[in-house]
Design an enzyme around this catalytic site. Structure first.
Site, PDB file in Angstrom:
ATOM      1  CD  GLU A  31      49.583  28.525  33.053  1.00 14.80           C
ATOM      2  OE1 GLU A  31      50.081  28.219  34.145  1.00 14.80           O
ATOM      3  OE2 GLU A  31      48.396  28.805  32.903  1.00 14.80           O
TER       4      GLU A  31
ATOM      5  CB  CYS B 122      45.984  30.571  25.590  1.00  8.33           C
ATOM      6  SG  CYS B 122      46.528  31.753  26.821  1.00  8.33           S
TER       7      CYS B 122
ATOM      8  CB  CYS C  99      54.695  39.070  33.893  1.00  3.04           C
ATOM      9  SG  CYS C  99      54.197  40.646  33.170  1.00  3.04           S
TER      10      CYS C  99
ATOM     11  CB  CYS D  95      48.523  43.499  36.747  1.00  2.00           C
ATOM     12  SG  CYS D  95      49.206  44.208  35.242  1.00  2.00           S
TER      13      CYS D  95
ATOM     14  CB  CYS E 220      47.982  39.290  37.063  1.00  5.65           C
ATOM     15  SG  CYS E 220      48.864  38.108  36.036  1.00  5.65           S
TER      16      CYS E 220
ATOM     17  CB  CYS F 219      47.038  32.358  31.107  1.00  4.27           C
ATOM     18  SG  CYS F 219      46.358  31.554  29.676  1.00  4.27           S
TER      19      CYS F 219
HETATM   20  N1  SAH Z   1      50.520  40.386  29.862  1.00  6.54           N
HETATM   21  C1  SAH Z   1      49.541  40.406  28.864  1.00  6.54           C
HETATM   22  C2  SAH Z   1      49.091  39.025  28.427  1.00  6.54           C
HETATM   23  C3  SAH Z   1      48.953  37.979  29.498  1.00  6.54           C
HETATM   24  S1  SAH Z   1      47.682  38.230  30.674  1.00  6.54           S
HETATM   25  C4  SAH Z   1      48.366  41.234  29.284  1.00  6.54           C
HETATM   26  O1  SAH Z   1      48.301  41.624  30.438  1.00  6.54           O
HETATM   27  O2  SAH Z   1      47.532  41.526  28.433  1.00  6.54           O
HETATM   28  C5  SAH Z   1      46.262  37.652  29.779  1.00  6.54           C
HETATM   29  C6  SAH Z   1      44.952  38.181  30.325  1.00  6.54           C
HETATM   30  O3  SAH Z   1      44.623  37.527  31.561  1.00  6.54           O
HETATM   31  C7  SAH Z   1      44.993  39.666  30.597  1.00  6.54           C
HETATM   32  O4  SAH Z   1      43.882  40.322  30.086  1.00  6.54           O
HETATM   33  C8  SAH Z   1      44.978  39.702  32.103  1.00  6.54           C
HETATM   34  O5  SAH Z   1      44.506  40.923  32.536  1.00  6.54           O
HETATM   35  C9  SAH Z   1      44.113  38.510  32.436  1.00  6.54           C
HETATM   36  N2  SAH Z   1      44.217  38.090  33.826  1.00  6.54           N
HETATM   37  C10 SAH Z   1      45.278  38.178  34.658  1.00  6.54           C
HETATM   38  N3  SAH Z   1      44.953  37.726  35.890  1.00  6.54           N
HETATM   39  C11 SAH Z   1      43.656  37.346  35.843  1.00  6.54           C
HETATM   40  C12 SAH Z   1      42.754  36.813  36.799  1.00  6.54           C
HETATM   41  N4  SAH Z   1      43.125  36.571  38.047  1.00  6.54           N
HETATM   42  N5  SAH Z   1      41.484  36.555  36.390  1.00  6.54           N
HETATM   43  C13 SAH Z   1      41.095  36.788  35.107  1.00  6.54           C
HETATM   44  N6  SAH Z   1      41.901  37.272  34.167  1.00  6.54           N
HETATM   45  C14 SAH Z   1      43.183  37.568  34.528  1.00  6.54           C
HETATM   46 FE1  SF4 Z   2      51.909  40.691  33.397  1.00  3.31          FE
HETATM   47 FE2  SF4 Z   2      49.734  39.618  34.469  1.00  3.31          FE
HETATM   48 FE3  SF4 Z   2      49.861  42.242  34.125  1.00  3.31          FE
HETATM   49 FE4  SF4 Z   2      49.623  40.625  31.978  1.00  3.31          FE
HETATM   50  S1  SF4 Z   2      48.107  40.920  33.598  1.00  3.31           S
HETATM   51  S2  SF4 Z   2      51.023  42.383  32.228  1.00  3.31           S
HETATM   52  S3  SF4 Z   2      50.843  38.862  32.702  1.00  3.31           S
HETATM   53  S4  SF4 Z   2      51.200  41.033  35.483  1.00  3.31           S
END
Ligand code: SAH
Ligand code: SF4
Length: 360
Positions: free
Chosen positions: A91, A104, A111, A115, A118, A332
């Protein structure tokens, strides 16, 4: 033999191919220009010899990812689910504002960093995007815009960009070179969970702006939220940030997802200020976007405000960033994951998205 995806070729690769076909080198420049304009049918490359147009069409796969879903939010951002050649979904979110057009984009399908907060992390890594697939998102967005072009790119869609390093670098080189898309390095931001060796390598190769998914200043807590912290704890991360060539006025961005009763206390704010000491940083405070399957909740307005005040009183800029496009599936990763579940479950569910599209 599998045909190469046309966007995976660098300018040098086009030059080589054109010379192998015994045409002069300026033709490679013309082909590259058409491609970067978003034209993906060699028959429309009007200044290219006819025989070469045919050779191009039979030698390369001239097909951009397809727009599977297009959801326009009330805040003027549009969220897209794109379908790749192998039916995998990614996306992107297009966010036009008065003075800029921010896109974006995704770097991987899924991934592997896992985390805890996420949704993309929950699906695991399905595959890397090729450099051309990364770039294609910008060309598709430019084609969608009337009279405007993408000016800013953030890698905050699906995937960990630094876990797909080689393809990322190829894409960044084309994005930021003046013979490519010509975007300023300040206006391209790679967001990472903190892969330290790759942060260092990125700074040496294409020093674009950097954002770190930070989320807590305490090692133990961060290791639970973000397994990458076990390998590269906060002191190691800080050293890499101190050495990163700073590109923007604000320096490096720390993204901080605010989760209720987890990382939203003043104790956290205080330790964050300590981490930031000596660094040029801005902190983006992002209220968690809750999604099914997690008990975590977004921080309350009052803790957001006092956290923000604590940082700003100590001269750290800390804007609150609400994810744009909340009403059409928030952060995202969330829309593509939802679409995948729907298609896996029952392809007929497509109608639901179609109905949403009709409302645009
Ligand atoms: N993997 C990379 C980039 C993609 S994630 C990273 O982690 O930086 C992009 C952003 O979205 C990151 O800062 C991540 O922590 C945030 N993100 C992930 N899940 C989220 C959620 N449920 N609510 C708000 N932000 C979120
Ligand atoms: Fe991967 Fe989501 Fe962690 Fe970014 S925040 S590194 S997309 S698992």
């Amino acid at each position: 033999m599998e045909r190469l995806f046309y966007l995976d070729l660098s300018f040098e690769a086009w030059s080589q191919w054109v010379s192998e076909q015994n045409y002069p080198s300026y033709i490679a420049k013309q082909i590259f220009e058409w491609i970067l304009k978003g034209v993906n049918d060699p028959q429309k490359f009007s200044n290219i010899p006819k025989a070469l147009k045919e050779k191009l069409a039979e030698s390369f796969r001239f097909e951009l990812p397809k727009i599977d879903t297009r959801l326009k939010s009330r805040d003027e951002s549009t969220k897209y689910v794109l379908k790749l050649w192998d039916d995998k979904l990614i996306e992107m979110v297009l966010m036009p504002s008065l003075d800029r057009v921010t896109l974006c984009i995704s770097s991987q399908v899924g991934c592997k960093m896992n985390c805890s907060f996420c949704q993309t992390g929950k699906m695991g890594l399905m595959r890397n995007l090729s450099s051309g697939e990364i770039l294609s998102q910008i060309l598709i967005a430019n084609n969608e815009l009337e009279n405007r072009k993408v000016t800013n790119v953030v890698f905050m869609g699906m995937g960990e960009p630094l876990d797909n390093f080689d393809e990322l670098i190829l894409a960044l080189q084309i994005m930021t070179s003046k013979d490519g898309l010509g975007l300023s390095k300040h206006k391209v931001t790679v967001s990472t969970s903190g892969l330290v060796p790759e942060i260092e390598a990125l700074g040496k190769k294409v020093a674009v702006s950097l954002a770190i998914s930070f989320h807590t200043p305490f090692d133990e807590e961060r290791s639970l939220m973000m397994p990458v912290n076990r390998k590269y704890p906060l002191d190691v991360l800080k050293k890499a940030l101190l050495e990163y060539p700073i590109q923007t006025r604000h320096g490096i961005t720390l993204e901080y997802v605010m989760i209720k009763n987890k990382n939203d206390s003043l104790k956290h704010a205080k330790a964050l200020v300590k981490f930031a000491h000596g660094l040029k940083v801005k902190v983006n405070l992002i209220p968690l976007n809750p999604h099914p399957g997690t008990a975590m909740e977004p921080a309350l307005e009052e803790s957001l405000k006092s956290f923000q005040k604590y940082l700003e009183d100590r001269s750290i800029s800390a804007p609150v960033r609400y994810s744009r496009g909340q009403d059409v599936s928030a952060a995202c990763g969330q829309l593509a994951v939802k679409r995948k579940e729907e298609l896996d479950e029952d392809p007929r569910l497509l109608w639901r998205q179609r109905r949403a599209l009709e409302r645009i």
